[in-house]
Design a protein around this motif. Structure first.
Motif: not given
Length: 984
Positions: A454-455, A478-480, A499-500, A524-525
């Motif tokens: 999950g996030d 998911g995102p931070i 896997n953020l 992350l991108s």
């Protein structure tokens, strides 16, 4: 000369005539009263009383019985008690007290009295109670310093007494009821006469260096009136004999932190009144005696850090009075019985580092525990949900390094007082319950290395109290969340190996206390927000192996990040990386060919009809190429112009400088040496008209000598401010002014609170001087190894301050400069101290002034620093870098913790400190290494620091941490959170 008052005159006459002819209403009474006044005034004259507590002690008085802190015998009017505890007094304990022949109680604890005590109290034949605890007294104890026939209570604890106790010290001590010699530096075996104190109720010899086999003090077991026996933190060895059955009244038995071995006495459980038993940090082995189950009054039970091998005893649940139970770091096996739930009074439970199996009894989570540590065992199954009493009381919970599975109970959000939660290194599979963010007092949340999915909950920091958040090694996606900026107290955020996705939130820049940021091995991108460069406290960042692009933030730690912190991304722009540099910029403008008419129109149509796609591409390509070529030409032209300007300016400056030197030198004859050049970086400094500071360097001003030259203390400002001037030894040093100036100015830019600042230099071809800040308190070598008896030893708080400050200074040298500034010579004499014991590193970077930096040149320079030199300096196959400073820093830690030198030479052997400590730690005798002269110290700080030192002194340079990592570790150790910090 002052006018004598009537009282003073009477006092003086009586003194001169030895009281033989003084008359009054009661001649004998007058003589006796003035004896007490005289003794107390003489006693006061040796004391410094900054708060004037003794102002009422007036020599004009006929009797001292109305003075503060004095009590008199109501029958004879003589002084019977002096109680001056905790008044901040200092000075010596003079012979004035010897006049007080009826004194029964003298209590001076909690002051700063210094010096030795000699036989000061031996003439006080009525003295029953003497308390000199927690002062700065030193020296040895003579056998007749106090009248043992009368003394009942003797407390010398918390001083700096040393040496062995005289064997006849307790020859006649039948009146003594309480004896405490704790927290000193006594050594050797205990006096054989100690057993004669047969009426002793309390015996405390803890925190000394007493040694010997327990058989030598077996007479203690015959002291059958003992109620408290504390031999902890010494060097006793051997087995503990049986016979404790004789200690029928014993309530407290503390033997922890010695070298006792063998099994516990089988009859230990036959002391029915025992309520505190601590055998921890020894070498006891074998099973636990069955007689222990008889100790129904036991409140404190500590057996940690031994070698017990039996199964966890099922009868523990019957010791209903237990409040503190610590069996950690043994080899206990088996499972926990549900009867542990019967321990309704239990507040502290620590069973970590054993071989326990099975599930955690749900009954434990029904207790009112405040602290529970079951880490590093083999527990499996689910985490029990817990009762309301558990929710309300629990502050620290560590279940890490087990095989627990299932979910994190949502009820944990009800733990209102929880400060530390560590569930790392298990097999938990749930999402992170958002309720965890509701902990109002949670300081540390460690969920590393599970399979959480999950996030990251947006309200993970809803309470705002988190200091450390560690979620590494899971399957989070998911995102931070942007709400991470609400973690206002956070100084360690580690989300690596997940896997953020998405970009790094700009809100992280709001975490002004952040020191550690680990985001490596995610997806992350985007670019790293430039706002992160504003985080002044950030010491370590790792964003490697993501999909990040673009330029790094220009501020903070980012310009000094090394390759390992950046590699494995799509296109981060850094000279350390070989990959492409990708920027988030708009695509180049491609002109529409249809917009062109006229002459070009016919040409376009002919070519377009042949190959329209190729024509369109060629137009676009040629315009892009033209832009690129034009930009390149402009850049080349700019570089050429700037280079020419630099050459021109440099020549002009050299011309002006030469002209000024010629004007200043006057009519110097040809062939004479050129005038010296004095450069001061600080405009506030003044030379007082001195053009050549070399004339100030005389033998009287010399304050030290090192491998690079001699140091002098010199005034160099109108206000009389002193500076230190180092006259450099010229062998192998740079001999050209321009090169010397360039290197020294680099060192001059190294400004940090924990570095001695470089103020300037003086140069001639024959003489080079460095002008630096002057430290007022001297160096660590003097404070640690060469202090006089009147100077108190360094406390642990000051030692830790020195360790942390030195680490920060080295981290600045290593990580704020490219190439890093390497000290090469970290040792106590190069650590200077200010009045508050803040360290300042001196002599840093002087190796930059060597004409050659080969390892053998550096090694020859520093060969006098035995024990501090990293092994790679003597090995041609190992690359020398800043890790050699880490080695020297590790040795510095060992010296501060142990109080010993790095190499000690005995008559028959040589002791290498790092090897000695490493062996002691491996054998479980880490306490034997600690310098007990520093008094009380927190084990949860000292032991992790000692272990850090061993890592820093690894023989393999790559195994040593960087100084930035060292600073992080030290700050984690010092963080005011539970002692589990060493597991982070």
């Amino acid at each position: 000369m002052g006018i004598l008052t009537k009282g003073s005159l009477h006092f003086l006459i009586c003194l001169l005539l030895s009281m033989d002819f003084c008359t009054g209403e009661d001649e004998a009474s007058s003589i006796q009263l003035n004896d007490d006044v005289l003794g107390l005034i003489v006693f006061k004259s040796d004391i410094k009383d900054p708060s004037s507590y003794l102002q009422s002690w007036n020599e004009d008085d006929n009797s001292p019985c109305s003075w503060r802190f004095i009590k008199c015998n109501p029958i004879n009017g003589r002084v019977s008690e002096i109680s001056l505890d905790g008044l901040g007094l200092s000075g010596k304990i003079g012979k004035g007290v010897q006049k007080l022949e009826f004194l029964k109680v003298l209590s001076l604890s909690g002051n700063n009295f210094s010096g030795t005590i000699g036989r000061t109290f031996g003439v006080l034949h009525r003295l029953e109670r003497l308390n000199l605890s927690y002062n700065n007294l030193s020296g040895s104890i003579p056998s007749s310093f106090v009248n043992m026939n009368s003394i009942r209570f003797l407390d010398l604890s918390g001083n700096s007494f040393s040496g062995s106790l005289p064997d006849d010290l307790f020859q006649s001590c039948s009146s003594m009821r309480s004896l405490s010699l704790a927290v000193n530096s006594f050594e050797g075996q205990l006096p054989s006469t100690l057993y004669r104190c047969s009426y002793l109720n309390n015996l405390n010899l803890s925190r000394n260096h007493f040694s010997g086999n327990i058989d030598f003090v077996s007479g203690i077991w015959s002291m059958n009136r003992l109620r408290a026996l504390d031999l902890s933190y010494n060097s006793f060895s051997g087995s503990v004999p049986g016979g404790v059955l004789a200690l029928h009244y014993l309530k407290k038995l503390h033997l922890q932190s010695n070298g006792f071995s063998g099994p516990m006495p089988a009859d230990i459980g036959l002391c029915p009144h025992l309520n505190s038993l601590d055998f921890s940090h020894n070498l006891f082995d074998g099973p636990l005696p069955d007689s222990l189950q008889r100790l129904n009054s036991l409140v404190f039970f500590g057996l940690s850090n031994n070698r017990f091998t039996s199964e966890f005893p099922p009868w523990i649940g019957n010791l209903s009075s237990l409040e503190h139970l610590d069996f950690s770091s043994n080899s206990l096996t088996g499972s926990l019985d549900s009867s542990l739930g019967n321990l309704k009074a239990l507040k502290y439970l620590r069973l970590s580092n054993n071989k326990l199996i099975g599930s955690i009894p749900a009954s434990l989570f029904d207790l009112g525990l405040e602290d529970m540590d079951l880490s590093n065992n083999r527990f499996n199954g689910l985490i029990p949900r817990g009762s309301s009493s558990f929710f309300e009381a629990l502050r620290n919970l560590d279940l890490s390094r087990n095989d627990l599975e299932g979910t994190i109970p949502a009820e944990m959000g009800l733990y209102a007082n929880m400060r530390y939660l560590n569930l790392s290194w298990n097999k938990l599979q749930s999402r992170i319950p958002p309720e965890l963010g509701l902990f109002p007092n949670l300081t540390v949340l460690d969920l590393r290395d599970n399979t959480l999915s999950g996030d990251v909950p947006g309200d993970i920091c809803e309470s705002g109290s988190l200091v450390i958040l560690q979620l590494d090694g899971n399957s989070l996606s998911g995102p931070i969340p942007d709400e991470i900026g609400n973690c206002s107290s956070l100084y360690s955020l580690t989300l690596s190996h997940n896997n953020l996705t998405g970009s790094i939130p700009k809100t992280i820049s709001e975490l002004t206390e952040l020191k550690i940021l680990k985001l490596e091995f995610n997806e992350l991108s985007g670019e790293i927000p430039k706002e992160l460069g504003l985080l002044e406290n950030l010491l370590a960042v790792n964003v490697s192996y993501n999909q990040l692009i673009g330029r790094l933030p220009v501020g903070g730690i980012f310009p000094s990040l090394d390759q390992s912190a950046l590699q494995g991304n799509l296109g981060i722009c850094s000279p350390l990386l070989k990959g492409p540099c990708k920027l988030n910029v708009p695509k180049p403008l491609v002109l529409d060919p249809d917009a062109y008419n006229g002459q070009m129109g016919g040409h376009r149509r002919r070519n377009e009809s042949a190959n329209p796609i190729r024509f369109h591409h060629s137009i676009s390509l040629s315009i892009s190429a033209m832009v690129a070529i034009s930009a390149a030409v402009l850049i080349v032209i700019g570089v050429i112009i700037i280079s020419l300007l630099n050459v021109s300016v440099r020549r002009r400056l050299e011309f002006v400088e030469t002209a000024l030197e010629s004007m200043c030198s006057g009519s110097t004859r040809s062939g004479s040496p050129p005038a010296g050049k004095l450069i001061l970086f600080d405009s506030k400094l003044s030379t007082n008209g001195i053009g050549n500071p070399e004339i100030l360097l005389n033998k009287a001003a010399e304050i030290g000598e090192g491998v690079f030259g001699t140091v002098y203390k010199v005034p160099l400002s109108p206000q009389g401010r002193f500076v230190a001037i180092k006259k450099l030894a010229t062998s192998n040093l740079i001999q050209y002014l321009d090169d010397f100036d360039r290197e020294v100015r680099v060192l001059g830019k190294a400004r940090h609170p924990n570095l001695i600042s470089l103020e300037g230099y003086y140069w001639t071809p024959q003489t080079q001087l460095l002008i630096t800040e002057y430290a007022t308190t001297g160096n660590l070598q003097t404070k640690l190894h060469e202090r006089s008896g009147s100077v108190p030893p360094l406390s642990w708080s000051n030692r830790f301050k020195i360790i942390l400050g030195t680490a920060k200074g080295l981290a600045h040298l290593h990580h704020s400069f490219r190439p890093p500034i390497i000290h090469y010579n970290i040792k106590p004499s190069n650590i200077l101290l200010d009045d508050d014991y803040n360290p300042k590193i001196s002599d840093f970077g002087l190796a930059r002034l060597l004409t050659k930096l080969e390892k053998h040149v550096i090694s020859n320079r520093f060969q006098s620093a035995a024990g501090y030199v990293a092994p790679e300096l003597a090995c041609q196959s190992l690359r020398v870098n800043e890790k050699c400073d880490v080695f020297g820093f590790g040795m510095l830690i060992l010296e501060l913790v142990t109080g010993r030198r790095p190499v000690e030479y005995g008559e028959d052997n040589v002791v290498i400190l790092s090897d000695h400590v490493r062996v002691s730690v491996e054998q479980g005798n880490v306490l034997d290494c600690v310098d007990l002269s520093m008094g009380d110290y927190p084990e949860d700080e000292v032991f992790p620091v000692l272990k850090l030192a061993l890592v820093c002194t690894s023989q393999i340079p790559s195994s040593r941490p960087s100084m930035a990592e060292v600073v992080q570790i030290l700050q984690v150790i010092k963080t005011p959170v539970p002692q589990r910090m060493e597991t982070l």
